[in-house]
Scaffold this motif. Structure first.
Motif, mmCIF file in Angstrom:
data_model
loop_
_atom_site.group_PDB
_atom_site.id
_atom_site.type_symbol
_atom_site.label_atom_id
_atom_site.label_comp_id
_atom_site.label_asym_id
_atom_site.label_seq_id
_atom_site.Cartn_x
_atom_site.Cartn_y
_atom_site.Cartn_z
ATOM 1 N N VAL A 12 0.851 -1.188 0.000
ATOM 2 C CA VAL A 12 0.000 0.000 0.000
ATOM 3 C C VAL A 12 0.885 1.236 0.000
ATOM 4 N N GLN A 13 0.394 2.297 -0.596
ATOM 5 C CA GLN A 13 1.143 3.554 -0.630
ATOM 6 C C GLN A 13 1.044 4.272 0.717
ATOM 7 N N PRO A 14 2.016 5.105 1.030
ATOM 8 C CA PRO A 14 1.917 5.911 2.257
ATOM 9 C C PRO A 14 0.623 6.710 2.273
ATOM 10 N N GLY A 15 0.000 6.725 3.443
ATOM 11 C CA GLY A 15 -1.289 7.387 3.584
ATOM 12 C C GLY A 15 -2.475 6.488 3.324
ATOM 13 N N GLY A 16 -2.218 5.294 2.819
ATOM 14 C CA GLY A 16 -3.288 4.366 2.505
ATOM 15 C C GLY A 16 -3.768 3.579 3.704
ATOM 16 N N SER A 17 -4.702 2.671 3.440
ATOM 17 C CA SER A 17 -5.308 1.870 4.509
ATOM 18 C C SER A 17 -5.295 0.392 4.148
ATOM 19 N N LEU A 18 -5.286 -0.418 5.175
ATOM 20 C CA LEU A 18 -5.450 -1.861 5.051
ATOM 21 C C LEU A 18 -6.228 -2.351 6.261
ATOM 22 N N VAL A 63 1.060 3.940 16.891
ATOM 23 C CA VAL A 63 -0.111 3.693 16.031
ATOM 24 C C VAL A 63 -1.391 4.308 16.583
ATOM 25 N N LYS A 64 -1.314 4.922 17.750
ATOM 26 C CA LYS A 64 -2.509 5.524 18.342
ATOM 27 C C LYS A 64 -3.100 6.565 17.412
ATOM 28 N N GLY A 65 -4.416 6.505 17.238
ATOM 29 C CA GLY A 65 -5.097 7.438 16.367
ATOM 30 C C GLY A 65 -5.114 7.021 14.907
ATOM 31 N N ARG A 66 -4.333 5.992 14.566
ATOM 32 C CA ARG A 66 -4.302 5.523 13.166
ATOM 33 C C ARG A 66 -4.832 4.105 13.015
ATOM 34 N N PHE A 67 -4.595 3.280 14.009
ATOM 35 C CA PHE A 67 -5.006 1.872 13.956
ATOM 36 C C PHE A 67 -6.148 1.623 14.928
ATOM 37 N N THR A 68 -7.019 0.691 14.564
ATOM 38 C CA THR A 68 -8.119 0.299 15.443
ATOM 39 C C THR A 68 -8.229 -1.221 15.463
ATOM 40 N N ILE A 69 -8.210 -1.775 16.652
ATOM 41 C CA ILE A 69 -8.395 -3.214 16.811
ATOM 42 C C ILE A 69 -9.834 -3.475 17.227
ATOM 43 N N SER A 70 -10.398 -4.547 16.702
ATOM 44 C CA SER A 70 -11.759 -4.929 17.069
ATOM 45 C C SER A 70 -11.873 -6.451 16.977
ATOM 46 N N ARG A 71 -12.938 -6.958 17.554
ATOM 47 C CA ARG A 71 -13.142 -8.403 17.519
ATOM 48 C C ARG A 71 -14.613 -8.715 17.283
ATOM 49 N N ASP A 72 -14.858 -9.846 16.643
ATOM 50 C CA ASP A 72 -16.204 -10.340 16.422
ATOM 51 C C ASP A 72 -16.239 -11.765 16.966
ATOM 52 N N ASN A 73 -16.768 -11.917 18.160
ATOM 53 C CA ASN A 73 -16.753 -13.237 18.797
ATOM 54 C C ASN A 73 -17.634 -14.243 18.058
ATOM 55 N N ALA A 74 -18.644 -13.748 17.374
ATOM 56 C CA ALA A 74 -19.508 -14.661 16.616
ATOM 57 C C ALA A 74 -18.769 -15.265 15.432
ATOM 58 N N LYS A 75 -17.770 -14.545 14.925
ATOM 59 C CA LYS A 75 -16.998 -15.022 13.776
ATOM 60 C C LYS A 75 -15.613 -15.519 14.169
ATOM 61 N N ASN A 76 -15.314 -15.514 15.469
ATOM 62 C CA ASN A 76 -13.986 -15.929 15.946
ATOM 63 C C ASN A 76 -12.870 -15.185 15.206
ATOM 64 N N LEU A 80 -7.643 -5.646 12.483
ATOM 65 C CA LEU A 80 -6.818 -4.470 12.711
ATOM 66 C C LEU A 80 -7.007 -3.546 11.519
ATOM 67 N N GLN A 81 -7.718 -2.461 11.747
ATOM 68 C CA GLN A 81 -7.898 -1.434 10.724
ATOM 69 C C GLN A 81 -6.731 -0.479 10.812
ATOM 70 N N MET A 82 -6.014 -0.345 9.719
ATOM 71 C CA MET A 82 -4.811 0.490 9.697
ATOM 72 C C MET A 82 -5.015 1.616 8.697
ATOM 73 N N ASN A 83 -5.021 2.833 9.190
ATOM 74 C CA ASN A 83 -5.183 4.014 8.345
ATOM 75 C C ASN A 83 -3.936 4.878 8.400
ATOM 76 N N SER A 84 -3.823 5.776 7.450
ATOM 77 C CA SER A 84 -2.678 6.703 7.408
ATOM 78 C C SER A 84 -1.358 5.956 7.559
ATOM 79 N N LEU A 85 -1.220 4.926 6.775
ATOM 80 C CA LEU A 85 -0.037 4.078 6.906
ATOM 81 C C LEU A 85 1.230 4.819 6.505
ATOM 82 N N LYS A 86 2.307 4.464 7.199
ATOM 83 C CA LYS A 86 3.604 5.081 6.982
ATOM 84 C C LYS A 86 4.614 4.001 6.589
#
Length: 119
Positions: A12-18, A63-76, A80-86
């Motif tokens: 991904v290019q700088p500034g992109g997301s994954l 990574v504070k303010g750029r990455f977000t971790i979440s979980r879905d227990n129903a889907k096990n 990790l949402q990664m924004n503004s990648l460097k």
């Protein structure tokens, strides 16, 4: 047999997301604290973000303010949402599951997914 399978890495290019995903099997997912770690070439593996079974989150300062971790227990699955990648986010990202059982803990790792941030 415990399996943690990461997906979603790539170039991904700088500034992109994954968005990384980690699908778990062979464990009681809802009873595990989950985490994302990364290891860049020549560096030690480091914690990126974690989420407890209760939903409490923790992030590395880098990574504070750029990455977000979440979980879905129903889907096990943990995400990790990664924004503004460097470029310095380039690393192999590993999923981790941990369940404390008193005087010991069960810890499992995935095989990792490569994230490359480059123009």
């Amino acid at each position: 047999q415990v399996q943690l399978v990461e997906s979603g890495g790539g170039l991904v290019q700088p500034g992109g997301s994954l968005r990384l995903s980690c699908a778990a099997s062979g464990i009681i997912f809802s009873l595990n604290d989950m985490g994302w770690y990364r290891q860049a070439p020549g560096k030690q593996r480091e914690l990126v973000a974690s989420i407890t079974r209760g939903g409490n989150t923790n992030y590395a300062d880098s990574v504070k303010g750029r990455f977000t971790i979440s979980r879905d227990n129903a889907k096990n699955t943990v995400y990790l949402q990664m924004n503004s990648l460097k470029p310095e986010d380039t690393a192999v990202y590993y999923c981790n599951a941990r369940r404390d059982l008193g005087y010991y803990a069960n810890v499992y790792w995935g095989r990792g997914t490569q994230v490359t941030v480059s123009s």
